[in-house]
Design an enzyme around this catalytic site. Sequence first.
Site, PDB file in Angstrom:
ATOM      1  N   ASN A  29       3.912  -5.472   5.955  1.00 22.71           N
ATOM      2  CA  ASN A  29       2.977  -6.095   6.393  1.00 22.71           C
ATOM      3  C   ASN A  29       3.337  -7.287   6.971  1.00 22.71           C
ATOM      4  O   ASN A  29       2.676  -7.849   7.912  1.00 22.71           O
ATOM      5  CB  ASN A  29       1.868  -6.221   5.194  1.00 22.71           C
ATOM      6  CG  ASN A  29       1.182  -5.091   4.704  1.00 22.71           C
ATOM      7  OD1 ASN A  29       0.954  -4.343   5.488  1.00 22.71           O
ATOM      8  ND2 ASN A  29       0.896  -5.045   3.640  1.00 22.71           N
TER       9      ASN A  29
ATOM     10  N   SER B 158       0.714  -1.271  -0.055  1.00 20.46           N
ATOM     11  CA  SER B 158       0.077   0.036  -0.004  1.00 20.46           C
ATOM     12  C   SER B 158       0.772   1.252   0.013  1.00 20.46           C
ATOM     13  O   SER B 158       0.483   2.333  -0.476  1.00 20.46           O
ATOM     14  CB  SER B 158      -0.964   0.029   1.452  1.00 20.46           C
ATOM     15  OG  SER B 158      -0.251   0.007   2.538  1.00 20.46           O
TER      16      SER B 158
ATOM     17  N   ASP C 132      -4.332   6.566  10.370  1.00 16.48           N
ATOM     18  CA  ASP C 132      -3.847   5.458  10.838  1.00 16.48           C
ATOM     19  C   ASP C 132      -2.681   5.458  11.537  1.00 16.48           C
ATOM     20  O   ASP C 132      -2.035   4.379  12.011  1.00 16.48           O
ATOM     21  CB  ASP C 132      -4.185   4.376   9.704  1.00 16.48           C
ATOM     22  CG  ASP C 132      -3.402   4.713   8.511  1.00 16.48           C
ATOM     23  OD1 ASP C 132      -2.419   5.509   8.414  1.00 16.48           O
ATOM     24  OD2 ASP C 132      -3.429   3.829   7.587  1.00 16.48           O
TER      25      ASP C 132
ATOM     26  N   GLY D 236      -1.997  -4.333   1.167  1.00 17.29           N
ATOM     27  CA  GLY D 236      -2.213  -5.336   1.911  1.00 17.29           C
ATOM     28  C   GLY D 236      -1.001  -6.539   1.336  1.00 17.29           C
ATOM     29  O   GLY D 236      -1.205  -7.619   2.146  1.00 17.29           O
TER      30      GLY D 236
ATOM     31  N   HIS E  24       0.062   5.089   7.062  1.00 18.42           N
ATOM     32  CA  HIS E  24       0.319   5.496   5.544  1.00 18.42           C
ATOM     33  C   HIS E  24       0.765   7.060   5.544  1.00 18.42           C
ATOM     34  O   HIS E  24       0.017   7.704   6.293  1.00 18.42           O
ATOM     35  CB  HIS E  24      -0.876   5.080   4.757  1.00 18.42           C
ATOM     36  CG  HIS E  24      -1.129   3.696   4.775  1.00 18.42           C
ATOM     37  ND1 HIS E  24      -1.919   3.158   5.619  1.00 18.42           N
ATOM     38  CD2 HIS E  24      -0.639   2.626   4.126  1.00 18.42           C
ATOM     39  CE1 HIS E  24      -2.147   1.749   5.309  1.00 18.42           C
ATOM     40  NE2 HIS E  24      -1.246   1.582   4.517  1.00 18.42           N
TER      41      HIS E  24
END
Length: 236
Positions: free
Chosen positions: A129, A64, A212, A101, A215
């Site tokens: 991730n 991402s 969040d 993801g 990002h």
Amino acid sequence: MKQFSSIFYIGGKFIVGSVLIMALLTRCGSNEEKTNDAAKQKREQLPATTNKAKAKTIVFFGNSLTAGYGVDPSEAFPALIQEKLDSLQLPYKVINAGLSGETTAGGKNRIDWILRQPVNIFVLELGGNDGLRGIPIAETSRNLQAIVTRVKEKYPEVRIILAGMQVPPNMGRNYATAFRVAFQQLAANNNLELIPFLLENVGGISALNQGDGIHPNPEGHKIVAENVWRVLKGLL
């Protein structure tokens, strides 16, 4: 040039043949010049077309962060790199192959599809991730190695840049240290260019990240692009 004394009656006027012939020759010469000019102009346009056709490809293969989650595609760091290349008139085309993801296992499974297109520079941005999920570092390293090996097999002359990643302290000091070192070892073992930490001067800074806290926002992506450019520019 031969002169002719014939006289023609055209449009109610007598015209000496030599004058008429000269006029026709002038018109033919003018048409020929236009044809030559058009051909010259077309030839002058060919180098630009040829250069475009010969543009080299930079593939950003990641998750991402590369895909530009939460920002406009034009604001993601791969697009900013393309703007930089264009401003310097460098013949490179950026391909954003980021997938939100994505893990290293997922990247290993889809790498062959990405390699169907020519690749000159390959920027590998995966592993974040894995770290957030606490996947064993040995597994992450094996997957990244498999991707690197496959890229080199397909394109032996490719230059590969590995984007180093780090995990938050809450994952544990030992895990965080081993995770960071894994990227350094992979780069050293495969003679890869290494971006020590893709999110340098961005990670953990709320003003440069989205809500969040993971990002980057548009301003954060500008800094990420600079982190990438410092390593990438040496390969161009």
